[in-house]
Design a protein around this motif. Structure first.
Motif, PDB file in Angstrom:
ATOM      1  N   GLY A 173       0.773  -1.143   0.039  1.00 45.62           N
ATOM      2  CA  GLY A 173       0.112  -0.123   0.011  1.00 45.62           C
ATOM      3  C   GLY A 173       0.916   1.346   0.086  1.00 45.62           C
ATOM      4  O   GLY A 173       0.449   2.269  -0.652  1.00 45.62           O
ATOM      5  N   SER A 174       2.041   1.178   0.599  1.00 44.72           N
ATOM      6  CA  SER A 174       2.800   2.470   0.698  1.00 44.72           C
ATOM      7  C   SER A 174       3.686   2.581  -0.632  1.00 44.72           C
ATOM      8  O   SER A 174       3.862   3.858  -1.000  1.00 44.72           O
ATOM      9  N   LEU A 175       3.882   1.578  -1.220  1.00 39.90           N
ATOM     10  CA  LEU A 175       4.661   1.636  -2.548  1.00 39.90           C
ATOM     11  C   LEU A 175       3.707   1.949  -3.764  1.00 39.90           C
ATOM     12  O   LEU A 175       4.236   2.597  -4.556  1.00 39.90           O
ATOM     13  N   MET A 176       2.636   1.422  -3.667  1.00 42.22           N
ATOM     14  CA  MET A 176       1.899   1.645  -4.902  1.00 42.22           C
ATOM     15  C   MET A 176       0.982   3.301  -4.841  1.00 42.22           C
ATOM     16  O   MET A 176       0.460   3.711  -5.883  1.00 42.22           O
ATOM     17  N   GLY A 177       0.640   3.549  -3.645  1.00 44.03           N
ATOM     18  CA  GLY A 177      -0.059   4.776  -3.557  1.00 44.03           C
ATOM     19  C   GLY A 177       0.413   5.950  -4.262  1.00 44.03           C
ATOM     20  O   GLY A 177      -0.232   6.493  -5.113  1.00 44.03           O
ATOM     21  N   GLY A 178       1.650   6.548  -3.975  1.00 44.28           N
ATOM     22  CA  GLY A 178       2.263   7.636  -4.360  1.00 44.28           C
ATOM     23  C   GLY A 178       2.395   7.519  -6.063  1.00 44.28           C
ATOM     24  O   GLY A 178       1.914   8.349  -6.655  1.00 44.28           O
ATOM     25  N   PRO A 179       3.019   6.639  -6.748  1.00 40.35           N
ATOM     26  CA  PRO A 179       3.172   6.332  -8.070  1.00 40.35           C
ATOM     27  C   PRO A 179       1.671   6.519  -8.686  1.00 40.35           C
ATOM     28  O   PRO A 179       1.673   7.011  -9.708  1.00 40.35           O
ATOM     29  N   THR A 180       0.681   5.844  -8.286  1.00 39.49           N
ATOM     30  CA  THR A 180      -0.712   5.869  -8.731  1.00 39.49           C
ATOM     31  C   THR A 180      -1.416   7.277  -8.694  1.00 39.49           C
ATOM     32  O   THR A 180      -1.671   7.447  -9.833  1.00 39.49           O
ATOM     33  N   ALA A 181      -1.034   8.032  -7.724  1.00 36.79           N
ATOM     34  CA  ALA A 181      -1.568   9.358  -7.675  1.00 36.79           C
ATOM     35  C   ALA A 181      -0.851  10.510  -8.647  1.00 36.79           C
ATOM     36  O   ALA A 181      -1.275  11.037  -9.249  1.00 36.79           O
ATOM     37  N   ARG A 182       0.579  10.094  -8.503  1.00 36.83           N
ATOM     38  CA  ARG A 182       1.279  11.012  -9.391  1.00 36.83           C
ATOM     39  C   ARG A 182       1.066  10.866 -10.736  1.00 36.83           C
ATOM     40  O   ARG A 182       0.927  11.910 -11.660  1.00 36.83           O
ATOM     41  N   SER A 183       0.903   9.812 -11.211  1.00 39.41           N
ATOM     42  CA  SER A 183       0.663   9.504 -12.565  1.00 39.41           C
ATOM     43  C   SER A 183      -0.792  10.130 -13.231  1.00 39.41           C
ATOM     44  O   SER A 183      -1.014  10.491 -14.208  1.00 39.41           O
TER      45      SER A 183
END
Length: 414
Positions: A173-183
Motif C-alpha cells: 500500500g505504501s509503494l503503490m499509492g504515491g506512483p498511482t496518484a502522481r501518474s
C-alpha cells in the motif's frame, strides 16, 4: 525438543523488549519508516523468525499467555469505538459518505476474491479471508483478532496467514499509492486550488473544548482508562449476547460468531455520541494514547506468537491471492475512487490514500497523502475525509462484513 510456556508477566516483558527493538530499527532504517511499519511488528517478526529457526532445529518451542494479548486487543478496539463521532460524519457532507461507500464496496470485493481463490486452491473458504479485508483494510490489529478467533473455530493457519498478509499489505500500500496518484496528476495536469484553513472548523468544537479534549494530565489519563475499562467490560456482555443470536436460513439454524471486541466498540461509540449530544467533552487525546499503547502491546505479542512453520504449506497460494489483491486495488483506486470522488486534484490525493489504508492502515494513507501534497500542494478535503473514514468508521463496517462472510461461507461451500 524443549517446550516452555511463558506466563503473562514473561509474555508482556518480552513483548515490550521487542517493541523497544522494533522502535530502534524503525528509527534508523528508512524503508521501515517510509512504509509506516509499526515498531512492534518489526520486533515481533524478528522474534518469530528466530523462534522458527529454533523450532526447525529441534531446539526450542515456546507458547505464550493469551490473556495479556486479548485484554490489550480489546482496549485498543474500544479506543477506536470512542472515535466514532457521527456528528462529524454528518458534517463531512456527501463526499464523506461517498468515500465510505466506496471503502465498503472494496471490503466486499476483497473478501469475495479471497474466498473464491481459497476454493480454487481447495482451502476452507474462510481461510481465504485472511488475505482479504481482514489484513488489508483491517491491518495488523484486525488480523490478530480475527486470526485468533478463526484458530479457535478450527481454521488452522489463519493467525499466521493473516499477520503475514497484513505485513505485505503495509508495504504494498505504501509503494503503490504515491506512483498511482502522481501518474493521474501529471497526465491530467491537476493542481491544488484549496486553502488549508477551509476545513479547520469542520469538527464544530470550540477552542476551550478542544483544549479540554487534548489535555494530558493524570486526571485525563485516569478518566480515559476508566472509560476504556467500563466500555470493554460492558462490551463483553454485549458480544456474548450477539454470539447467542440464531437465525434460520433455508431451514438451517445459524449462530453468528463475533470477535470479543465488537461489543466494546459499539458501547464506546454509544458513550461517545451520547456525550457529544450532551456537550460532554471526553479526554480524546488520552484515550487515543491508551489505544496506541494497547495496540503496541497487542501487536508485539501477536507477532512474536506466530508459528511461522505453519505458513509453509500456505505460501504458494498466498502469493497468488495477495497478487490478486494488489491488482484489484490498483484498478479500483485508479478508476473507481478517482472518478467517484470528483476527478480533480483532491480525488487524486484520495486515490493515493485509498491504496494506503485499503491495503495497510490509515497511517500509510496519511503518509501517502503527505508525500503527494508536499510536492503538488495542499488537499484539505482529503486530509479531513480519509482519517474520518479510515480511522473512525470503516472498522465497524469491515467487522460486520467479515462476520457475515465467516458465517455465510460455510452455508455456500459447506
Amino acid at each position: 525438543m524443549l517446550t516452555y510456556t511463558l506466563n503473562m508477566y514473561q509474555t508482556a516483558g518480552i513483548a515490550m523488549l521487542l517493541f523497544v527493538l522494533g522502535r530502534f530499527l524503525t528509527d534508523r532504517i528508512d524503508f521501515l519508516k517510509r512504509c509506516c511499519i509499526p515498531a512492534p511488528v518489526v520486533g515481533g517478526l524478528i522474534f518469530a523468525i528466530v523462534h522458527l529457526g529454533l523450532y526447525m532445529a529441534g531446539v526450542l518451542a515456546l507458547s505464550f499467555d493469551e490473556n495479556v494479548k486479548n485484554y490489550f486487543m480489546t482496549l485498543f478496539f474500544t479506543s477506536v469505538g470512542y472515535t466514532a463521532c457521527f456528528r462529524l460524519l454528518k458534517k463531512g457532507g456527501k463526499k464523506v459518505f461517498t468515500f465510505l461507500a466506496i471503502a465498503i464496496v472494496m471490503v466486499i470485493l476483497q473478501d469475495l476474491i479471497s474466498s473464491l481463490l481459497a476454493v480454487v486452491f481447495q482451502w476452507d473458504p474462510r481461510l481465504g479471508l485472511c488475505t482479504g479485508s481482514i489484513p488489508m483494510v483491517g491491518g495488523h490489529g484486525t488480523a490478530g483478532s480475527y486470526g485468533d478467533t478463526m484458530e479457535k473455530m478450527g481454521i488452522a493457519g489463519s493467525q499466521v496467514l493473516a499477520m503475514a498478509s497484513a505485513t505485505f499489505g503495509l508495504v504494498a500500500g505504501s509503494l503503490m499509492g504515491g506512483p498511482t496518484a502522481r501518474s493521474i496528476i501529471v497526465r491530467r495536469g491537476l493542481t491544488s486550488t484549496e486553502n488549508e484553513a477551509e476545513i479547520e472548523e469542520m469538527d464544530g468544537q470550540s477552542s476551550a473544548e478542544k483544549a479540554k479534549a487534548e489535555r494530558m494530565d493524570i486526571d485525563s489519563f485516569t478518566n480515559a482508562f476508566i472509560l476504556l475499562a467500563v466500555a470493554s467490560g460492558i462490551g463483553t456482555i454485549l458480544t456474548a449476547a450477539f454470539n447467542n443470536i440464531h437465525i434460520t436460513v433455508f431451514g438451517r439454524d445459524i449462530q453468528f460468531t463475533f470477535p470479543t471486541y465488537i461489543g466494546a466498540m459499539v458501547i464506546a461509540a454509544i458513550i461517545r455520541n451520547f456525550c457529544d449530544a450532551k456537550r460532554i467533552v471526553l479526554p480524546a487525546k488520552a484515550i487515543d494514547m491508551w489505544g496506541n499503547v494497547s495496540l503496541s502491546i497487542f501487536l508485539a505479542i501477536a507477532l512474536m506468537s506466530l508459528k511461522l512453520w505453519e505458513l509453509a504449506s500456505l505460501a504458494g497460494p498466498m502469493v497468488v491471492m495477495l497478487a490478486a489483491q494488489v491488482v484489484l486495488m490498483f484498478f479500483f483506486a485508479r478508476f473507481v475512487v478517482f472518478n467517484a470522488m470528483g476527478r480533480d486534484y483532491e480525488a487524486a490525493v484520495m486515490t493515493s490514500a485509498f491504496c494506503g489504508f485499503g491495503m495497510g492502515a490509515t497511517p500509510n494513507a496519511m503518509a501517502n497523502m503527505q508525500a503527494i501534497t508536499k510536492r503538488h500542494g495542499p488537499a484539505p478535503q482529503a486530509f479531513f475525509i480519509v482519517p474520518l473514514v479510515g480511522s473512525l468508521f470503516i472498522d465497524f463496517f469491515n467487522g460486520i462484513i467479515i462476520t457475515i462472510f465467516l458465517n455465510v461461507l460455510p452455508l455456500i461451500f459447506g
